[in-house]
Design a protein around this motif. Structure first.
Motif, PDB file in Angstrom:
ATOM      1  N   ILE A  67      -8.066  -6.150   7.551  1.00 32.33           N
ATOM      2  CA  ILE A  67      -6.877  -5.679   6.436  1.00 32.33           C
ATOM      3  C   ILE A  67      -6.696  -4.422   7.217  1.00 32.33           C
ATOM      4  N   TYR A  68      -5.269  -4.176   7.492  1.00 37.86           N
ATOM      5  CA  TYR A  68      -4.825  -2.796   7.813  1.00 37.86           C
ATOM      6  C   TYR A  68      -4.489  -2.072   6.898  1.00 37.86           C
ATOM      7  N   SER A  69      -3.619  -2.483   5.999  1.00 36.18           N
ATOM      8  CA  SER A  69      -3.165  -1.816   4.575  1.00 36.18           C
ATOM      9  C   SER A  69      -2.955  -2.901   3.647  1.00 36.18           C
ATOM     10  N   TRP A  70      -3.080  -2.311   2.361  1.00 37.74           N
ATOM     11  CA  TRP A  70      -3.027  -3.210   1.296  1.00 37.74           C
ATOM     12  C   TRP A  70      -2.409  -2.645  -0.105  1.00 37.74           C
ATOM     13  N   THR A  71      -1.838  -3.323  -0.961  1.00 39.92           N
ATOM     14  CA  THR A  71      -1.673  -2.964  -2.475  1.00 39.92           C
ATOM     15  C   THR A  71      -1.544  -4.039  -3.216  1.00 39.92           C
ATOM     16  N   VAL A  72      -1.815  -3.605  -4.555  1.00 39.41           N
ATOM     17  CA  VAL A  72      -1.953  -4.840  -5.661  1.00 39.41           C
ATOM     18  C   VAL A  72      -0.733  -4.456  -6.370  1.00 39.41           C
ATOM     19  N   MET A  73      -0.275  -5.648  -6.710  1.00 39.40           N
ATOM     20  CA  MET A  73       1.233  -5.847  -7.421  1.00 39.40           C
ATOM     21  C   MET A  73       0.425  -6.270  -8.990  1.00 39.40           C
ATOM     22  N   HIS A  74       0.061  -4.839  -9.676  1.00 40.27           N
ATOM     23  CA  HIS A  74      -0.262  -4.951 -11.059  1.00 40.27           C
ATOM     24  C   HIS A  74       0.619  -5.156 -12.163  1.00 40.27           C
ATOM     25  N   ARG A  75       2.020  -5.254 -11.688  1.00 36.21           N
ATOM     26  CA  ARG A  75       3.095  -5.528 -12.874  1.00 36.21           C
ATOM     27  C   ARG A  75       3.303  -6.982 -12.861  1.00 36.21           C
ATOM     28  N   ALA A  76       2.838  -7.647 -11.692  1.00 36.00           N
ATOM     29  CA  ALA A  76       3.121  -9.314 -11.893  1.00 36.00           C
ATOM     30  C   ALA A  76       1.913  -9.807 -12.598  1.00 36.00           C
ATOM     31  N   LYS A  77       2.290 -10.976 -12.954  1.00 35.65           N
ATOM     32  CA  LYS A  77       1.504 -11.818 -14.131  1.00 35.65           C
ATOM     33  C   LYS A  77       1.029 -12.994 -13.521  1.00 35.65           C
ATOM     34  N   PRO A  78      -0.035 -13.265 -12.615  1.00 36.11           N
ATOM     35  CA  PRO A  78      -1.082 -12.372 -12.478  1.00 36.11           C
ATOM     36  C   PRO A  78      -0.962 -11.577 -11.557  1.00 36.11           C
ATOM     37  N   PRO A  79      -1.526 -10.372 -11.557  1.00 33.54           N
ATOM     38  CA  PRO A  79      -1.786  -9.508 -10.426  1.00 33.54           C
ATOM     39  C   PRO A  79      -2.061 -10.101  -9.176  1.00 33.54           C
ATOM     40  N   TYR A  80      -1.492  -9.705  -7.941  1.00 33.07           N
ATOM     41  CA  TYR A  80      -1.684 -10.111  -6.717  1.00 33.07           C
ATOM     42  C   TYR A  80      -1.648  -9.081  -5.604  1.00 33.07           C
ATOM     43  N   ALA A  81      -2.418  -9.173  -4.500  1.00 32.93           N
ATOM     44  CA  ALA A  81      -2.760  -8.551  -3.517  1.00 32.93           C
ATOM     45  C   ALA A  81      -1.642  -8.687  -2.269  1.00 32.93           C
ATOM     46  N   VAL A  82      -0.963  -7.826  -1.693  1.00 30.32           N
ATOM     47  CA  VAL A  82      -0.040  -7.973  -0.494  1.00 30.32           C
ATOM     48  C   VAL A  82      -0.639  -7.075   0.491  1.00 30.32           C
ATOM     49  N   ILE A 107      -9.590  -1.357   3.465  1.00 29.43           N
ATOM     50  CA  ILE A 107      -8.985  -1.358   5.034  1.00 29.43           C
ATOM     51  C   ILE A 107     -10.300  -1.671   5.940  1.00 29.43           C
ATOM     52  N   GLY A 108      -9.955  -2.455   6.798  1.00 25.35           N
ATOM     53  CA  GLY A 108     -10.775  -3.082   7.671  1.00 25.35           C
ATOM     54  C   GLY A 108     -11.789  -4.109   7.344  1.00 25.35           C
ATOM     55  N   GLN A 109     -11.372  -4.465   6.056  1.00 25.83           N
ATOM     56  CA  GLN A 109     -12.325  -5.731   5.658  1.00 25.83           C
ATOM     57  C   GLN A 109     -12.032  -7.005   6.586  1.00 25.83           C
ATOM     58  N   GLN A 110     -12.808  -7.586   6.931  1.00 26.59           N
ATOM     59  CA  GLN A 110     -12.766  -9.124   7.854  1.00 26.59           C
ATOM     60  C   GLN A 110     -12.056 -10.023   6.727  1.00 26.59           C
ATOM     61  N   VAL A 111     -11.048 -10.792   7.255  1.00 21.90           N
ATOM     62  CA  VAL A 111     -10.430 -11.712   6.398  1.00 21.90           C
ATOM     63  C   VAL A 111     -10.328 -12.867   7.250  1.00 21.90           C
ATOM     64  N   PRO A 127       0.538 -19.508   5.103  1.00 17.58           N
ATOM     65  CA  PRO A 127      -0.705 -18.639   5.319  1.00 17.58           C
ATOM     66  C   PRO A 127      -0.813 -17.567   4.559  1.00 17.58           C
ATOM     67  N   MET A 128      -2.458 -17.329   3.927  1.00 15.97           N
ATOM     68  CA  MET A 128      -2.777 -16.164   3.566  1.00 15.97           C
ATOM     69  C   MET A 128      -4.200 -15.981   3.929  1.00 15.97           C
ATOM     70  N   PHE A 129      -4.726 -14.791   3.305  1.00 12.45           N
ATOM     71  CA  PHE A 129      -6.077 -14.779   3.724  1.00 12.45           C
ATOM     72  C   PHE A 129      -7.100 -14.244   2.777  1.00 12.45           C
ATOM     73  N   ARG A 130      -8.260 -14.812   3.135  1.00 15.62           N
ATOM     74  CA  ARG A 130      -9.391 -14.337   2.132  1.00 15.62           C
ATOM     75  C   ARG A 130     -10.334 -13.448   2.705  1.00 15.62           C
ATOM     76  N   PRO A 131     -11.122 -12.653   1.808  1.00 14.29           N
ATOM     77  CA  PRO A 131     -12.357 -12.164   2.466  1.00 14.29           C
ATOM     78  C   PRO A 131     -13.300 -12.882   3.006  1.00 14.29           C
ATOM     79  N   ILE A 132     -13.788 -12.694   4.437  1.00  9.94           N
ATOM     80  CA  ILE A 132     -14.853 -13.354   4.770  1.00  9.94           C
ATOM     81  C   ILE A 132     -16.242 -12.715   3.839  1.00  9.94           C
ATOM     82  N   GLY A 133     -16.969 -13.796   3.493  1.00 10.47           N
ATOM     83  CA  GLY A 133     -18.071 -13.787   2.794  1.00 10.47           C
ATOM     84  C   GLY A 133     -17.938 -13.441   1.547  1.00 10.47           C
TER      85      GLY A 133
END
Length: 134
Positions: A67-82, A107-111, A127-133
């Motif tokens: 992960i280089y950078s991210w944000t959470v879309m809290h206003r969306a239902k349900p919230p999600y991460a971009v 930031i820096g989390q392996q996905v 394609p989307m990503f999920r944290p490893i582990g």
């Protein structure tokens, strides 16, 4: 915060992106690499964004990154991460982080890649990503 599922719109492939989507439907993740300068790039396109050569080829990506950078879309239902994920091959890709606790992303989390079904019939997954582990 653990997100729940949300409908993902179907992509609209064109002639340039059709090989990518065909591979995605088979569970394969393709990126482009320039055979002139050797740079890999995202998003897939005919001309290399580094040297403008039209000598590009499809290569199979590893499906891992950080992960280089991210944000959470809290206003969306349900919230999600971009997020921007820096692929192991070098390019950065705008995507979603799924199957995770949104409050534990960093930031820096392996996905790793996961293909997510879309809302259309007979449409390729995206394609989307999920944290490893987890």
């Amino acid at each position: 915060m653990q997100p729940t599922g949300r409908a993902v719109p179907a992509p609209h492939p064109d002639a340039e992106s059709q090989p990518f989507w065909d591979a995605a439907a088979q569970g394969r993740f393709l990126i482009k690499r320039c055979t002139s300068c050797g740079e890999a790039h995202w998003f897939p396109r005919t001309l290399c964004p580094f040297c403008w050569s039209d000598k590009t080829e499809w290569i199979e990506g590893s499906g891992t990154g950080t992960i280089y950078s991210w944000t959470v879309m809290h206003r969306a239902k349900p919230p999600y991460a971009v997020a921007y994920v820096e692929l192991a091959e070098g390019p950065r890709m705008l995507t979603n982080i799924v199957e995770c606790d949104l409050d534990r992303l960093h930031i820096g989390q392996q996905v790793e890649l996961v293909f997510t079904p879309t809302s259309g019939e007979d449409t390729p997954p995206v394609p989307m990503f999920r944290p490893i582990g987890g």
